[in-house]
Design a protein around this motif. Structure first.
Motif, PDB file in Angstrom:
ATOM      1  N   PRO A   1     -10.244 -22.166   8.067  1.00  0.00           N
ATOM      2  CA  PRO A   1      -9.404 -21.432   8.902  1.00  0.00           C
ATOM      3  C   PRO A   1      -8.315 -21.380   8.498  1.00  0.00           C
ATOM      4  N   VAL A   2      -7.794 -22.199   7.503  1.00  0.00           N
ATOM      5  CA  VAL A   2      -6.367 -21.899   6.550  1.00  0.00           C
ATOM      6  C   VAL A   2      -6.552 -20.922   5.813  1.00  0.00           C
ATOM      7  N   VAL A   3      -7.833 -20.714   5.006  1.00  0.00           N
ATOM      8  CA  VAL A   3      -7.731 -19.853   4.256  1.00  0.00           C
ATOM      9  C   VAL A   3      -7.911 -18.229   4.575  1.00  0.00           C
ATOM     10  N   VAL A   4      -8.446 -18.217   5.815  1.00  0.00           N
ATOM     11  CA  VAL A   4      -8.450 -16.897   6.626  1.00  0.00           C
ATOM     12  C   VAL A   4      -7.333 -16.524   6.895  1.00  0.00           C
ATOM     13  N   GLY A   5      -6.470 -17.539   7.461  1.00  0.00           N
ATOM     14  CA  GLY A   5      -5.290 -17.475   8.303  1.00  0.00           C
ATOM     15  C   GLY A   5      -4.017 -16.867   6.965  1.00  0.00           C
ATOM     16  N   VAL A   6      -4.179 -17.475   5.824  1.00  0.00           N
ATOM     17  CA  VAL A   6      -3.370 -17.205   4.795  1.00  0.00           C
ATOM     18  C   VAL A   6      -3.818 -15.731   4.262  1.00  0.00           C
TER      19      VAL A   6
ATOM     20  N   GLY B   1     -12.600 -17.116   2.728  1.00  0.00           N
ATOM     21  CA  GLY B   1     -12.339 -18.042   4.140  1.00  0.00           C
ATOM     22  C   GLY B   1     -13.435 -17.609   4.946  1.00  0.00           C
ATOM     23  N   VAL B   2     -13.752 -16.519   5.502  1.00  0.00           N
ATOM     24  CA  VAL B   2     -14.855 -16.087   6.271  1.00  0.00           C
ATOM     25  C   VAL B   2     -16.246 -16.552   5.743  1.00  0.00           C
ATOM     26  N   VAL B   3     -16.604 -16.487   4.516  1.00  0.00           N
ATOM     27  CA  VAL B   3     -17.809 -17.176   3.954  1.00  0.00           C
ATOM     28  C   VAL B   3     -18.012 -18.545   4.162  1.00  0.00           C
ATOM     29  N   LEU B   4     -16.740 -19.290   3.740  1.00  0.00           N
ATOM     30  CA  LEU B   4     -16.564 -20.788   3.747  1.00  0.00           C
ATOM     31  C   LEU B   4     -16.727 -21.178   5.336  1.00  0.00           C
ATOM     32  N   ASP B   5     -16.358 -20.322   6.346  1.00  0.00           N
ATOM     33  CA  ASP B   5     -16.463 -20.771   7.868  1.00  0.00           C
ATOM     34  C   ASP B   5     -17.777 -20.718   8.100  1.00  0.00           C
ATOM     35  N   LEU B   6     -18.503 -19.435   7.779  1.00  0.00           N
ATOM     36  CA  LEU B   6     -19.983 -19.535   8.022  1.00  0.00           C
ATOM     37  C   LEU B   6     -20.797 -20.377   7.552  1.00  0.00           C
TER      38      LEU B   6
ATOM     39  N   GLY C   1     -26.307 -28.445  -2.433  1.00  0.00           N
ATOM     40  CA  GLY C   1     -26.050 -30.003  -1.858  1.00  0.00           C
ATOM     41  C   GLY C   1     -24.637 -30.219  -1.269  1.00  0.00           C
ATOM     42  N   GLY C   2     -23.817 -29.107  -1.368  1.00  0.00           N
ATOM     43  CA  GLY C   2     -22.447 -29.278  -0.699  1.00  0.00           C
ATOM     44  C   GLY C   2     -22.588 -29.633   0.602  1.00  0.00           C
ATOM     45  N   SER C   3     -21.500 -30.336   1.146  1.00  0.00           N
ATOM     46  CA  SER C   3     -21.454 -30.756   2.674  1.00  0.00           C
ATOM     47  C   SER C   3     -20.882 -29.672   3.361  1.00  0.00           C
ATOM     48  N   SER C   4     -20.985 -29.384   4.613  1.00  0.00           N
ATOM     49  CA  SER C   4     -20.590 -28.548   5.566  1.00  0.00           C
ATOM     50  C   SER C   4     -18.935 -28.733   6.066  1.00  0.00           C
ATOM     51  N   GLU C   5     -18.334 -30.010   5.846  1.00  0.00           N
ATOM     52  CA  GLU C   5     -17.054 -30.404   6.494  1.00  0.00           C
ATOM     53  C   GLU C   5     -16.024 -29.394   5.801  1.00  0.00           C
ATOM     54  N   GLY C   6     -16.259 -28.726   4.815  1.00  0.00           N
ATOM     55  CA  GLY C   6     -15.367 -28.253   4.015  1.00  0.00           C
ATOM     56  C   GLY C   6     -15.926 -27.760   2.340  1.00  0.00           C
TER      57      GLY C   6
END
Length: 191
Positions: free
Chosen positions: A107-112, A165-170, A90-95
């Protein structure tokens, strides 16, 4: 109890079968999720129990990757699975919400993660060693004793952050469409 001048019977207080395990208390909700119709208490409880345990296991895989199977990639995938479980519950897709308190921007996690991995790979070249070369550093911790740290652990941390980060972005990309469809279905059912 009385309702409008008459006693409330047991039949009036029954919960319909499809909604018997829906979350009713605020403490059970993981965050600001606009869609609450398909959430269940059992999945919420399982996610709350498993989420921290799976994250700790992913950190274990990250840290023992040089001495056995594991490392940044497998640890990152396991951590990503923890976030997938949290999102399904039940999490939100906004982050991704970590404990519904801290918002993580994928995107910040991917960049770091990418920056840490690239810098770690290129630092040995600055000292005349081949790119991606590694060294062991022995550190003495007063109460725990001697630890050997491999410098390529920083590369694994970068890969770990990159994969998470990639999984969270997906999840953010795919989850927003699912949430939009669910909200549309709820609005059509309401009208």
């Amino acid at each position: 109890m009385r309702k409008e001048g008459r006693a409330i019977s047991a039949e009036d207080t029954r919960v319909p079968w499809p909604r018997w395990d829906s979350p009713t208390e605020d403490w059970m909700l993981p965050g600001d999720c606009p869609v609450t119709s398909e959430r269940t208490l059992l999945l919420e409880l399982a996610a709350r129990i498993l989420f921290p345990a799976v994250l700790v296991f992913s950190l274990y895989l990250l840290l023992v990757g040089h001495y056995g199977p594991g490392g940044g990639f497998s640890g990152g995938l396991v951590a990503g699975l923890a976030f997938v479980l949290r999102h399904i519950a039940g999490g939100s897709s906004e982050g991704a919400e970590i404990g519904a308190r801290i918002r993580v921007r994928p995107p910040v996690v991917v960049g770091v993660g990418l920056c840490v991995a690239v810098v770690t790979a290129l630092v040995p070249a600055a000292f005349g060693a081949p790119v991606l070369s590694s060294t062991k550093v022995s550190v003495h911790v007063p109460l725990l004793g001697e630890f050997e740290i491999v410098s390529s652990l920083a590369l694994d941390v970068g890969v770990y952050l990159l994969i998470v980060g990639v999984v969270l972005d997906l999840l953010r990309s795919l989850g927003s469409g699912i949430e939009r469809d669910a909200l549309d279905a709820e609005s059509e059912a309401a009208s």
